[in-house]
Structure formats: structure tokens, C-alpha cells
Design a protein around this motif. Structure first.
Motif, PDB file in Angstrom:
ATOM      1  N   LEU A   1       0.869  -1.181   0.000  1.00 33.10           N
ATOM      2  CA  LEU A   1       0.000   0.000   0.000  1.00 33.10           C
ATOM      3  C   LEU A   1       0.900   1.223   0.000  1.00 33.10           C
ATOM      4  CD1 LEU A   1      -2.928   1.223   0.468  1.00 33.10           C
ATOM      5  CD2 LEU A   1      -2.293   1.303   2.882  1.00 33.10           C
ATOM      6  N   THR A   2       0.569   2.207  -0.827  1.00 36.81           N
ATOM      7  CA  THR A   2       1.407   3.403  -0.866  1.00 36.81           C
ATOM      8  C   THR A   2       0.545   4.660  -0.950  1.00 36.81           C
ATOM      9  OG1 THR A   2       3.233   4.485  -2.029  1.00 36.81           O
ATOM     10  CG2 THR A   2       1.651   3.358  -3.413  1.00 36.81           C
ATOM     11  N   GLY A   3       1.088   5.763  -0.461  1.00 35.55           N
ATOM     12  CA  GLY A   3       0.424   7.049  -0.636  1.00 35.55           C
ATOM     13  C   GLY A   3       0.833   7.607  -1.993  1.00 35.55           C
TER      14      GLY A   3
ATOM     15  N   THR B   1      -6.024   8.874  -2.518  1.00 34.79           N
ATOM     16  CA  THR B   1      -4.666   9.303  -2.150  1.00 34.79           C
ATOM     17  C   THR B   1      -3.755   8.108  -1.874  1.00 34.79           C
ATOM     18  OG1 THR B   1      -5.457   9.546   0.101  1.00 34.79           O
ATOM     19  CG2 THR B   1      -5.381  11.543  -1.235  1.00 34.79           C
ATOM     20  N   SER B   2      -4.312   6.904  -1.970  1.00 33.91           N
ATOM     21  CA  SER B   2      -3.505   5.700  -1.752  1.00 33.91           C
ATOM     22  C   SER B   2      -3.779   4.682  -2.844  1.00 33.91           C
ATOM     23  CB  SER B   2      -3.852   5.047  -0.416  1.00 33.91           C
ATOM     24  OG  SER B   2      -3.675   5.954   0.627  1.00 33.91           O
TER      25      SER B   2
END
Ligand code: F6R
Length: 240
Positions: A154-156, A177-178
Motif C-alpha cells: 500500500l502506498t500514498g 490518495t492511496s
């Protein structure tokens, strides 16, 4: 890296479409790594055309997609699940059971990332991974950072990516936003990589790809360490 220069978006799409169709003709049970965004849409049109002309069948192909927003419902028309159906899957004879995309509506994102990575590991391996590139050099959603992730995570999203992607949404506030994304290691395991780059806004990135440096601050430059990468770049992206 093999660089193929071409005139414009249409030519880039035609060359990329042919590479993908030839891949499936040569190996009908190919595992394709796919991308979303504006860049590969023309290539998908060429693949659909080849299927409709009876030139190729995607019946035995398996696919993995690079990424998906998180959290997002599959039915949301901005989800990458929806995008892939609209732009490719619903127009070809692929077996829907052979399609895998990170599940953007999973409650437990960690379990979903592990499931996805395991599914790729247990497959025979991605034969060809298609990539677009962000204006900041991201691939998948591996955004410029000092330390990049190896596996699906999971990343922003960075502000520049949120702004770039806001063109698809009614308002910038609606851009997720992710995202769940393959990591750099997951991408680099592909046997072949095909990078598509079109338009002036990608010129800076092209300059970095053509240079001799590699940096996690421009993730696409790390592909220089892969043994089989083809970059198709149009005149606007090449010349700026
Ligand atoms: C899409 C993806 C992104 C895009 C990139 C370029 O699955 O992983 O890395 O490839 O943001 O997007 P476009 O093609 O819209 O310029």
C-alpha cells in the motif's frame, strides 16, 4: 535498454500493439503484466482490433495488473478494475478467471498484498510487463523516494500524481490518495518490460532514462538494471 523512437502516440500504440499480439501468437498462454492510465489505451485498441480480425486469441492468456487505487469499489468508473474491462477485457475472449488485479476494496490490505504477490510468484512469471511512466518517473505507483518497496504494498500517492490523475475525476478531492501497487522487485521479475512514453510532459523523464544514472528518485531509471527492456518514445516526449 532498447529505445524505439516513433512519430506520435498512434505510431507508439501500433508498435506496442504489435509487440503484444506477437507475444500472444508465439505463446498463447502468455502471462501479461498490464497498466492503466492514458498511455496504453491506443495499444489496447490495437490488441482488440487484432482479436476482432481473427489474428489472435487471448483465451489462454493470464494477466496481472500493476496497481489499483485503495480504497475503491470495482464498480467505481475510476477504478482500474473498471478501466481494464472498458478498455480491453470486455472486448476480447480472455477467460475472466485468468485476470488478476489488486483488490482495491479488500478490507485487509496487507492480506491482499500478500495474496497478490503470492499469485505472481506461483505463476510461471510475467512474460511481458507493460509500463506507462509518471511525469515524476514513477512506475506502477512506486513514487520517487529514498527507499522503494520490493513487493506489492500500500502506498500514498504524491501530490504531483494526484494532480496528474485529477484530469480523470470531477474534482481533485475525489482522487484517491492511496493505492495498492506491485513493488519494484515484482516489476523487475518480468521476463520482458515494455515502457510506453508519449507527450511533452514526459520529456524530463525521457532525459533521465537516456542518461547513465539510476535513482530511486526517478524509479523508471532502475529499469536500466533489467536485461530486456524496450522503451517506445514519441517525438514530443523525446524532443520536449
Ligand atoms: C497505471 C500506472 C501508472 C501510469 C502512469 C502514467 O497502471 O501504474 O504508473 O502508468 O501514471 O499515466 P498516464 O499514462 O496516464 O500518463
Amino acid at each position: 535498454m532498447k529505445i524505439i523512437r516513433c512519430k506520435d502516440y498512434d505510431e507508439m500504440s501500433a508498435i506496442a500493439g504489435k509487440i503484444m499480439v506477437d507475444q500472444v501468437k508465439e505463446k498463447p498462454d502468455s502471462i501479461l503484466g498490464l497498466a492503466t492510465g492514458s498511455t496504453p489505451i491506443g495499444m489496447y485498441k490495437k490488441m482488440i482490433e487484432a482479436y476482432k480480425n481473427g489474428e489472435v486469441s487471448f483465451k489462454n492468456v493470464h494477466t496481472f495488473n500493476l496497481d489499483e487505487y485503495y480504497k475503491i469499489e470495482k464498480t467505481n468508473d475510476q477504478s482500474y478494475y473498471y478501466f481494464m474491462n472498458e478498455n480491453l477485457f470486455s472486448h476480447i475472449d480472455i477467460d475472466k478467471n485468468n485476470i488478476d488485479i489488486p483488490n482495491g476494496q479488500a478490507d485487509d490490505y496487507q492480506a491482499e498484498c500478500e495474496r497478490y504477490e503470492k499469485a505472481m510468484e506461483e505463476s510461471a512469471g510475467i512474460d511481458i510487463q507493460v509500463l506507462g511512466v509518471g511525469v515524476n518517473g514513477h512506475i506502477g505507483f512506486n513514487e520517487p523516494e529514498e527507499l522503494l518497496y520490493e513487493k506489492t504494498h500500500l502506498t500514498g500517492l504524491t501530490q504531483s500524481t494526484i494532480e496528474a490523475n485529477s484530469r480523470f475525476f470531477d474534482s481533485i478531492d475525489l482522487v484517491p490518495t492511496s493505492a495498492l501497487t506491485m513493488g519494484m522487485g515484482s516489476i523487475m521479475k518480468a521476463k520482458k518490460i515494455l515502457v510506453l512514453i508519449s507527450g511533452k510532459s514526459k520529456h524530463d523523464v525521457v532525459t533521465k532514462i537516456l542518461g547513465d544514472r539510476m535513482s530511486t528518485q526517478t524509479p523508471v531509471t532502475l529499469l536500466k538494471g533489467h536485461h530486456d527492456v524496450t522503451v517506445i518514445v514519441d517525438d514530443e516526449a523525446y524532443n520536449g
